[in-house]
Design a protein around this motif. Structure first.
Motif, mmCIF file in Angstrom:
data_model
loop_
_atom_site.group_PDB
_atom_site.id
_atom_site.type_symbol
_atom_site.label_atom_id
_atom_site.label_comp_id
_atom_site.label_asym_id
_atom_site.label_seq_id
_atom_site.Cartn_x
_atom_site.Cartn_y
_atom_site.Cartn_z
ATOM 1 N N SER A 297 0.838 -1.492 0.132
ATOM 2 C CA SER A 297 -0.032 -0.039 0.089
ATOM 3 C C SER A 297 0.812 1.240 -0.166
ATOM 4 N N ARG A 298 1.931 1.223 0.619
ATOM 5 C CA ARG A 298 2.794 2.360 0.756
ATOM 6 C C ARG A 298 3.517 2.379 -0.462
ATOM 7 N N ALA A 299 4.013 1.580 -1.098
ATOM 8 C CA ALA A 299 4.674 1.435 -2.281
ATOM 9 C C ALA A 299 3.705 2.122 -3.541
ATOM 10 N N LEU A 300 2.308 1.560 -3.272
ATOM 11 C CA LEU A 300 1.421 2.235 -4.253
ATOM 12 C C LEU A 300 1.155 3.517 -4.287
ATOM 13 N N LEU A 301 1.161 4.012 -2.975
ATOM 14 C CA LEU A 301 0.822 5.411 -2.803
ATOM 15 C C LEU A 301 2.229 6.360 -3.228
ATOM 16 N N ALA A 302 3.263 5.676 -2.799
ATOM 17 C CA ALA A 302 4.337 6.506 -3.252
ATOM 18 C C ALA A 302 4.426 6.452 -4.843
ATOM 19 N N PHE A 303 4.298 5.470 -5.442
ATOM 20 C CA PHE A 303 3.872 5.453 -7.074
ATOM 21 C C PHE A 303 2.881 6.527 -7.363
ATOM 22 N N ILE A 304 1.791 6.529 -6.820
ATOM 23 C CA ILE A 304 0.795 7.609 -7.259
ATOM 24 C C ILE A 304 1.282 8.891 -7.023
ATOM 25 N N ILE A 305 1.944 9.242 -6.039
ATOM 26 C CA ILE A 305 2.282 10.677 -5.691
ATOM 27 C C ILE A 305 3.315 10.835 -6.810
ATOM 28 N N ALA A 306 4.255 10.115 -7.150
ATOM 29 C CA ALA A 306 5.305 10.330 -8.017
ATOM 30 C C ALA A 306 4.486 10.446 -9.217
ATOM 31 N N PHE A 307 3.701 9.480 -9.805
ATOM 32 C CA PHE A 307 3.280 9.823 -10.891
ATOM 33 C C PHE A 307 2.484 11.181 -11.028
ATOM 34 N N SER A 308 1.615 11.447 -10.323
ATOM 35 C CA SER A 308 0.841 12.550 -10.076
ATOM 36 C C SER A 308 1.720 13.746 -9.917
ATOM 37 N N PHE A 309 2.887 13.854 -9.495
ATOM 38 C CA PHE A 309 3.772 14.904 -9.394
ATOM 39 C C PHE A 309 4.393 14.917 -10.741
ATOM 40 N N SER A 310 4.784 14.034 -11.504
ATOM 41 C CA SER A 310 5.385 14.217 -12.870
ATOM 42 C C SER A 310 4.304 14.758 -13.760
ATOM 43 N N ALA A 311 3.263 14.379 -13.717
ATOM 44 C CA ALA A 311 2.055 14.705 -14.599
ATOM 45 C C ALA A 311 1.687 15.928 -14.394
ATOM 46 N N LEU A 312 1.770 16.614 -12.966
ATOM 47 C CA LEU A 312 1.376 17.754 -12.749
ATOM 48 C C LEU A 312 2.443 18.823 -13.347
ATOM 49 N N MET A 313 3.726 18.334 -13.075
ATOM 50 C CA MET A 313 4.896 19.071 -13.608
ATOM 51 C C MET A 313 4.885 19.293 -15.068
ATOM 52 N N GLY A 314 4.332 18.151 -15.755
ATOM 53 C CA GLY A 314 4.115 18.181 -17.216
ATOM 54 C C GLY A 314 3.131 19.191 -17.632
ATOM 55 N N ILE A 315 2.093 19.083 -16.909
ATOM 56 C CA ILE A 315 0.786 20.113 -17.386
ATOM 57 C C ILE A 315 1.299 21.535 -17.021
ATOM 58 N N VAL A 316 2.013 21.688 -15.957
ATOM 59 C CA VAL A 316 2.284 23.173 -15.630
ATOM 60 C C VAL A 316 3.368 23.665 -16.548
ATOM 61 N N GLY A 317 4.262 22.774 -17.093
ATOM 62 C CA GLY A 317 5.236 23.260 -17.762
ATOM 63 C C GLY A 317 4.922 23.615 -19.131
ATOM 64 N N LYS A 318 3.668 23.192 -19.689
ATOM 65 C CA LYS A 318 3.099 23.799 -20.858
ATOM 66 C C LYS A 318 2.470 25.251 -20.771
ATOM 67 N N TYR A 319 2.406 25.825 -19.805
ATOM 68 C CA TYR A 319 1.700 27.227 -19.412
ATOM 69 C C TYR A 319 2.752 28.019 -18.585
ATOM 70 N N ILE A 320 4.063 27.914 -18.321
ATOM 71 C CA ILE A 320 4.655 28.828 -17.571
ATOM 72 C C ILE A 320 6.176 28.366 -18.124
ATOM 73 N N GLU B 239 10.073 27.873 -18.519
ATOM 74 C CA GLU B 239 10.907 26.752 -17.906
ATOM 75 C C GLU B 239 11.750 27.193 -16.749
ATOM 76 N N ARG B 240 11.938 28.377 -16.528
ATOM 77 C CA ARG B 240 12.651 28.905 -15.563
ATOM 78 C C ARG B 240 12.082 29.036 -14.198
ATOM 79 N N TYR B 241 10.521 28.877 -14.373
ATOM 80 C CA TYR B 241 9.761 28.897 -13.230
ATOM 81 C C TYR B 241 9.448 27.440 -12.769
ATOM 82 N N GLU B 242 9.693 26.516 -13.459
ATOM 83 C CA GLU B 242 9.257 24.950 -13.074
ATOM 84 C C GLU B 242 10.122 24.651 -11.657
ATOM 85 N N PRO B 243 11.499 24.987 -11.484
ATOM 86 C CA PRO B 243 11.975 24.601 -10.137
ATOM 87 C C PRO B 243 11.336 25.364 -9.117
ATOM 88 N N MET B 244 10.704 26.330 -9.351
ATOM 89 C CA MET B 244 10.082 27.086 -8.210
ATOM 90 C C MET B 244 8.639 26.516 -7.771
#
Length: 213
Positions: A100-123, A125-130
């Motif tokens: 369950s913890r491994a699945l949760l970690a995978f979901i968080i990592a996947f969601s994090f990557s997906a969110l960064m991918g979506i955000v990266g389309k609208y802002i 690149e220099r603001y992505e680390p922020m």
């Protein structure tokens, strides 16, 4: 107003962080993650293909060090913490709990990557680390609130300020992530060192005579 029931519930969670060792070891893993980004930035600067590194090499390195850190932390607590303030056995959730913890970690990592991918389309690149530093800071704030350790809020603030600084400097490429995770890991390590120093100063190993008494 403090809730005494909530404070009692948080005490077993806080005990895990009483010696600063979890922060030091966990910060070491984050620092190693930053070093893997640093290696990627160096590979990129030399003009080599880095796709193989970020798709396979970085993942394997982080998993190995994370696994090793768990063993190291258990060893350090056995040598330093348990002889001083006792051993606390946390409830073992078994195989299903680990999955369950491994699945949760995978979901968080996947969601994090997906969110960064979506955000990266609208802002830019220099603001992505922020944005990444803001997300990390919010996760640390949640951890501070969940466990009840105010010092974690300082780490969250330092993390977000690092992201703002990187957005201003704009190193480009993988360098912002290398700096972000290296400094994030360093913040945890420094916090853990201060806590460990205070812990060692105010505790001592329990002798057999003390235990019998």
């Amino acid at each position: 107003m403090r809730d005494p029931i909530l404070e009692n519930l948080n005490k077993p969670k806080q005990y895990w962080y009483i010696d600063g060792l979890a922060e030091i070891v966990g910060g070491g893993v984050i620092l190693i993650l930053g070093i893997t980004f640093l290696l990627g930035a160096l590979v990129e600067s030399r003009g080599f293909d880095q796709s193989w590194y970020f798709s396979v090499g970085q993942f394997i390195l982080v998993i190995l060090f994370a696994w090793g850190s768990k063993i190291l932390l258990r060893h350090l607590k056995t040598r330093i913490t348990y002889p001083r303030t006792g051993y606390v056995e946390y409830r073992n959730r078994g195989v299903s709990g680990r999955w369950s913890r491994a699945l949760l970690a995978f979901i968080i990592a996947f969601s994090f990557s997906a969110l960064m991918g979506i955000v990266g389309k609208y802002i830019p690149e220099r603001y992505e680390p922020m944005i990444m530093s803001l997300i990390l800071a919010l996760l640390v704030c949640y951890l501070a609130m969940f466990i009840g350790l105010p010092r974690f809020y300082l780490i969250a603030a330092a993390t977000f300020l690092t992201g703002i600084g990187l957005a201003y400097i704009n190193p480009g490429g993988n360098w912002p992530y290398a700096w972000l995770f290296c400094l994030e890991g360093s913040f945890w390590i420094v916090s853990g060192v201060f806590v460990l120093r205070r812990y060692l100063k105010h505790t001592r190993p329990i002798s057999e005579e003390d235990a019998d008494a």
